[in-house]
Write a protein that holds these residues in place. Structure first.
Motif, PDB file in Angstrom:
ATOM      1  N   LEU A  38       3.652  11.069  -5.594  1.00 58.29           N
ATOM      2  CA  LEU A  38       4.201  11.956  -4.709  1.00 58.29           C
ATOM      3  C   LEU A  38       3.300  12.818  -4.201  1.00 58.29           C
ATOM      4  CD1 LEU A  38       8.708  13.821  -6.480  1.00 58.29           C
ATOM      5  CD2 LEU A  38       7.488  11.724  -4.553  1.00 58.29           C
ATOM      6  N   VAL A  39       2.871  13.081  -4.300  1.00 63.04           N
ATOM      7  CA  VAL A  39       1.735  14.709  -3.931  1.00 63.04           C
ATOM      8  C   VAL A  39       0.702  13.239  -3.577  1.00 63.04           C
ATOM      9  CG1 VAL A  39      -1.021  15.452  -4.220  1.00 63.04           C
ATOM     10  CG2 VAL A  39       1.389  15.884  -6.180  1.00 63.04           C
ATOM     11  N   MET A  40       0.605  11.351  -3.663  1.00 63.08           N
ATOM     12  CA  MET A  40       0.589  11.079  -2.750  1.00 63.08           C
ATOM     13  C   MET A  40       0.407  10.655  -1.671  1.00 63.08           C
ATOM     14  SD  MET A  40      -2.708   9.134  -4.168  1.00 63.08           S
ATOM     15  CE  MET A  40      -2.764   7.145  -3.465  1.00 63.08           C
ATOM     16  N   SER A  41       1.524  10.820  -1.810  1.00 56.98           N
ATOM     17  CA  SER A  41       2.414  10.546  -0.727  1.00 56.98           C
ATOM     18  C   SER A  41       2.373  11.777   0.343  1.00 56.98           C
ATOM     19  CB  SER A  41       3.973  10.661  -0.853  1.00 56.98           C
ATOM     20  OG  SER A  41       4.734  10.113   0.435  1.00 56.98           O
ATOM     21  N   ILE A  42       2.366  12.904  -0.181  1.00 57.07           N
ATOM     22  CA  ILE A  42       1.953  14.288   1.032  1.00 57.07           C
ATOM     23  C   ILE A  42       0.026  13.707   1.473  1.00 57.07           C
ATOM     24  CG2 ILE A  42       1.549  16.816   0.941  1.00 57.07           C
ATOM     25  CD1 ILE A  42       3.935  16.546  -1.417  1.00 57.07           C
ATOM     26  N   ALA A  43      -0.468  13.716   0.282  1.00 55.73           N
ATOM     27  CA  ALA A  43      -1.405  12.783   1.117  1.00 55.73           C
ATOM     28  C   ALA A  43      -2.096  12.298   2.559  1.00 55.73           C
ATOM     29  CB  ALA A  43      -2.443  12.957   0.452  1.00 55.73           C
ATOM     30  N   TRP A  44      -0.960  11.288   1.901  1.00 55.10           N
ATOM     31  CA  TRP A  44      -0.999  10.196   3.542  1.00 55.10           C
ATOM     32  C   TRP A  44      -0.504  10.736   3.940  1.00 55.10           C
ATOM     33  CZ3 TRP A  44      -4.438   7.187   1.571  1.00 55.10           C
ATOM     34  CH2 TRP A  44      -4.406   6.633   0.818  1.00 55.10           C
ATOM     35  N   TRP A  45       0.609  11.736   4.122  1.00 56.49           N
ATOM     36  CA  TRP A  45       1.225  11.767   5.278  1.00 56.49           C
ATOM     37  C   TRP A  45       0.218  13.054   5.987  1.00 56.49           C
ATOM     38  CZ3 TRP A  45       5.553  11.158   7.652  1.00 56.49           C
ATOM     39  CH2 TRP A  45       6.139  12.666   8.296  1.00 56.49           C
ATOM     40  N   GLN A  46      -0.413  14.090   5.394  1.00 55.79           N
ATOM     41  CA  GLN A  46      -1.367  14.540   5.864  1.00 55.79           C
ATOM     42  C   GLN A  46      -2.611  13.783   6.716  1.00 55.79           C
ATOM     43  OE1 GLN A  46      -0.975  18.026   6.248  1.00 55.79           O
ATOM     44  NE2 GLN A  46       0.871  17.676   5.495  1.00 55.79           N
ATOM     45  N   LEU A  47      -2.651  13.076   6.481  1.00 59.49           N
ATOM     46  CA  LEU A  47      -3.692  12.172   6.804  1.00 59.49           C
ATOM     47  C   LEU A  47      -3.334  11.386   8.118  1.00 59.49           C
ATOM     48  CD1 LEU A  47      -6.194  11.056   3.445  1.00 59.49           C
ATOM     49  CD2 LEU A  47      -6.182  12.703   5.383  1.00 59.49           C
ATOM     50  N   GLY A  48      -2.137  11.338   8.667  1.00 63.59           N
ATOM     51  CA  GLY A  48      -1.419  10.958   9.355  1.00 63.59           C
ATOM     52  C   GLY A  48      -1.244   9.901   9.391  1.00 63.59           C
ATOM     53  N   ALA A  49      -0.725   8.646   8.517  1.00 60.87           N
ATOM     54  CA  ALA A  49      -0.006   7.704   8.195  1.00 60.87           C
ATOM     55  C   ALA A  49       0.905   7.825   7.415  1.00 60.87           C
ATOM     56  CB  ALA A  49      -1.221   6.831   7.062  1.00 60.87           C
ATOM     57  N   PRO A  50       2.250   8.264   8.041  1.00 56.52           N
ATOM     58  CA  PRO A  50       3.654   8.149   7.478  1.00 56.52           C
ATOM     59  C   PRO A  50       3.957   7.377   7.212  1.00 56.52           C
ATOM     60  CG  PRO A  50       3.396   8.480  10.380  1.00 56.52           C
ATOM     61  CD  PRO A  50       2.191   8.352   9.760  1.00 56.52           C
ATOM     62  N   TRP A  51       3.834   5.740   7.406  1.00 52.73           N
ATOM     63  CA  TRP A  51       4.294   4.515   7.364  1.00 52.73           C
ATOM     64  C   TRP A  51       3.897   4.612   5.775  1.00 52.73           C
ATOM     65  CZ3 TRP A  51       8.791   3.132   8.756  1.00 52.73           C
ATOM     66  CH2 TRP A  51       8.543   3.171   9.996  1.00 52.73           C
ATOM     67  N   LEU A  52       2.787   4.801   5.280  1.00 50.85           N
ATOM     68  CA  LEU A  52       2.403   4.565   4.095  1.00 50.85           C
ATOM     69  C   LEU A  52       2.696   5.660   3.214  1.00 50.85           C
ATOM     70  CD1 LEU A  52       0.195   3.107   2.671  1.00 50.85           C
ATOM     71  CD2 LEU A  52      -1.554   4.523   3.299  1.00 50.85           C
ATOM     72  N   ALA A  53       2.543   6.774   3.869  1.00 55.95           N
ATOM     73  CA  ALA A  53       3.099   8.037   3.211  1.00 55.95           C
ATOM     74  C   ALA A  53       4.604   7.496   2.432  1.00 55.95           C
ATOM     75  CB  ALA A  53       3.322   9.816   3.762  1.00 55.95           C
ATOM     76  N   ALA A  54       5.816   7.423   3.465  1.00 54.59           N
ATOM     77  CA  ALA A  54       7.275   6.730   3.187  1.00 54.59           C
ATOM     78  C   ALA A  54       6.321   5.062   1.781  1.00 54.59           C
ATOM     79  CB  ALA A  54       7.510   6.454   4.030  1.00 54.59           C
ATOM     80  N   ALA A  55       6.433   4.407   2.334  1.00 57.36           N
ATOM     81  CA  ALA A  55       5.626   3.198   1.112  1.00 57.36           C
ATOM     82  C   ALA A  55       5.291   4.161  -0.330  1.00 57.36           C
ATOM     83  CB  ALA A  55       4.755   2.569   1.594  1.00 57.36           C
ATOM     84  N   GLU A  56       4.712   4.924  -0.082  1.00 55.70           N
ATOM     85  CA  GLU A  56       3.855   5.733  -0.856  1.00 55.70           C
ATOM     86  C   GLU A  56       5.483   6.202  -2.363  1.00 55.70           C
ATOM     87  OE1 GLU A  56       1.978   5.683  -4.582  1.00 55.70           O
ATOM     88  OE2 GLU A  56       0.623   5.476  -3.198  1.00 55.70           O
ATOM     89  N   ALA A  57       5.974   6.946  -1.447  1.00 51.80           N
ATOM     90  CA  ALA A  57       7.077   7.578  -2.001  1.00 51.80           C
ATOM     91  C   ALA A  57       7.700   6.589  -2.572  1.00 51.80           C
ATOM     92  CB  ALA A  57       7.807   8.847  -0.909  1.00 51.80           C
ATOM     93  N   LEU A  58       8.315   5.642  -1.891  1.00 47.58           N
ATOM     94  CA  LEU A  58       9.623   4.446  -2.305  1.00 47.58           C
ATOM     95  C   LEU A  58       9.005   3.571  -3.594  1.00 47.58           C
ATOM     96  CD1 LEU A  58      12.320   3.017  -1.941  1.00 47.58           C
ATOM     97  CD2 LEU A  58      11.196   1.473   0.493  1.00 47.58           C
ATOM     98  N   LEU A  59       7.612   3.320  -2.911  1.00 41.72           N
ATOM     99  CA  LEU A  59       7.309   2.196  -4.189  1.00 41.72           C
ATOM    100  C   LEU A  59       6.369   2.974  -5.688  1.00 41.72           C
ATOM    101  CD1 LEU A  59       5.719  -0.444  -1.717  1.00 41.72           C
ATOM    102  CD2 LEU A  59       7.492  -1.060  -2.577  1.00 41.72           C
ATOM    103  N   GLY A  60       5.756   3.905  -5.617  1.00 39.83           N
ATOM    104  CA  GLY A  60       5.255   4.614  -6.007  1.00 39.83           C
ATOM    105  C   GLY A  60       5.843   5.431  -7.124  1.00 39.83           C
ATOM    106  N   ALA A  61       6.370   6.131  -6.220  1.00 40.51           N
ATOM    107  CA  ALA A  61       6.950   7.398  -6.812  1.00 40.51           C
ATOM    108  C   ALA A  61       8.311   6.523  -7.683  1.00 40.51           C
ATOM    109  CB  ALA A  61       7.236   8.792  -6.741  1.00 40.51           C
ATOM    110  N   LEU A  62       9.915   6.240  -6.358  1.00 41.65           N
ATOM    111  CA  LEU A  62      10.714   5.901  -6.998  1.00 41.65           C
ATOM    112  C   LEU A  62      11.046   4.790  -7.200  1.00 41.65           C
ATOM    113  CD1 LEU A  62      13.864   6.957  -6.600  1.00 41.65           C
ATOM    114  CD2 LEU A  62      13.926   5.117  -4.251  1.00 41.65           C
ATOM    115  N   LEU A  63      10.323   3.660  -7.091  1.00 42.26           N
ATOM    116  CA  LEU A  63      10.963   2.224  -7.950  1.00 42.26           C
ATOM    117  C   LEU A  63       9.669   2.524  -8.997  1.00 42.26           C
ATOM    118  CD1 LEU A  63      11.570   0.126  -5.071  1.00 42.26           C
ATOM    119  CD2 LEU A  63      13.331   0.478  -6.589  1.00 42.26           C
ATOM    120  N   THR A  64       8.297   2.233  -8.800  1.00 39.24           N
ATOM    121  CA  THR A  64       7.597   1.923  -9.840  1.00 39.24           C
ATOM    122  C   THR A  64       7.525   2.801 -11.158  1.00 39.24           C
ATOM    123  OG1 THR A  64       5.802   1.329  -8.939  1.00 39.24           O
ATOM    124  CG2 THR A  64       5.099   2.124 -10.540  1.00 39.24           C
TER     125      THR A  64
END
Length: 220
Positions: A38-64
């Motif tokens: 989830l913190v990785m997702s926040i980092a991607w969002w802050q770096l201007g990559a919202p789609w990557l942030a959503a993918a990290e939250a879904l694939l990394g935090a939720l599903l994995t």
């Protein structure tokens, strides 16, 4: 993203990675990994990559995270795994494994230094430079834990943390251009598939042989 925020997020990532890999309470370690993703997702969002942030939250935090937690539970005739890893760390060839980890990290650091030295890639923003040491440190923790732990679930956690370190290093060197985001997204999918297969194999191994590692009982 401002530089102080970047260093704060990378520091938090290091703390969560250490909590995930060092905690012998397996459920707590899995939850620490979910928080890490989830913190990785926040980092991607802050770096201007919202789609990557959503993918990290879904694939990394939720599903994995769900796959790793599923490996601990009881389903049908598969017994529940012990909640704590009581196995001693792997000792055979420890010096050789440590040497391999250090050599791998030295090569990665040398490549990063060469690329950032004006002969290759230049990060588009100063905040991205903080991802390079953070990525190397997270990779070091993942490699160390993968070589040290015998429990397959803890090795899966180390595998995922190691992959996240590679993603951080890649973003620190090349930024968050669409091509880089595509590579990271492919890595997230591969990590998810590997985690699901690893969790299912761990449950099957535990059901058939009562083991949580690939080493036989009593094998050094």
């Amino acid at each position: 993203m401002s530089l102080p925020l970047a260093w704060s997020l990378t520091g938090l990532l290091l703390l969560l990675a250490a909590a995930c890999l060092l905690d012998r309470r397996l459920r707590r370690a899995c939850l620490a990994f979910v928080a890490f993703a989830l913190v990785m997702s926040i980092a991607w969002w802050q770096l201007g990559a919202p789609w990557l942030a959503a993918a990290e939250a879904l694939l990394g935090a939720l599903l994995t995270g769900a796959a790793l937690l599923h490996a601990l539970g009881r389903a049908g005739d598969v017994p529940r795994l012990p909640s704590r890893d009581e196995a001693p760390p792997a000792s055979g060839g420890a010096a050789l494994r440590l040497l391999g980890v250090l050599a791998w990290l030295a090569l990665a650091a040398l490549a990063a230094s060469w690329l950032l030295g004006g002969r290759g890639l230049v990060p588009p923003r100063a905040a991205l430079a903080s991802l390079v040491p953070a990525g190397l440190a997270v990779m070091a923790l993942g490699l160390w834990a993968f070589a040290r732990h015998r429990h397959l679930l803890r090795q899966l956690l180390a595998f995922n943390v190691l992959g996240s370190g590679v993603f951080l290093l890649l973003a620190g060197l090349a930024g968050t251009a669409p091509e880089v985001q595509g590579l990271i997204l492919v890595g997230l999918v591969v990590a998810l598939v590997g985690s699901v297969l690893g969790a299912l194999l761990l449950r099957r191994l535990h059901a058939l042989a009562g083991q949580v590692s690939l080493e036989s009982e009593g094998e050094p």
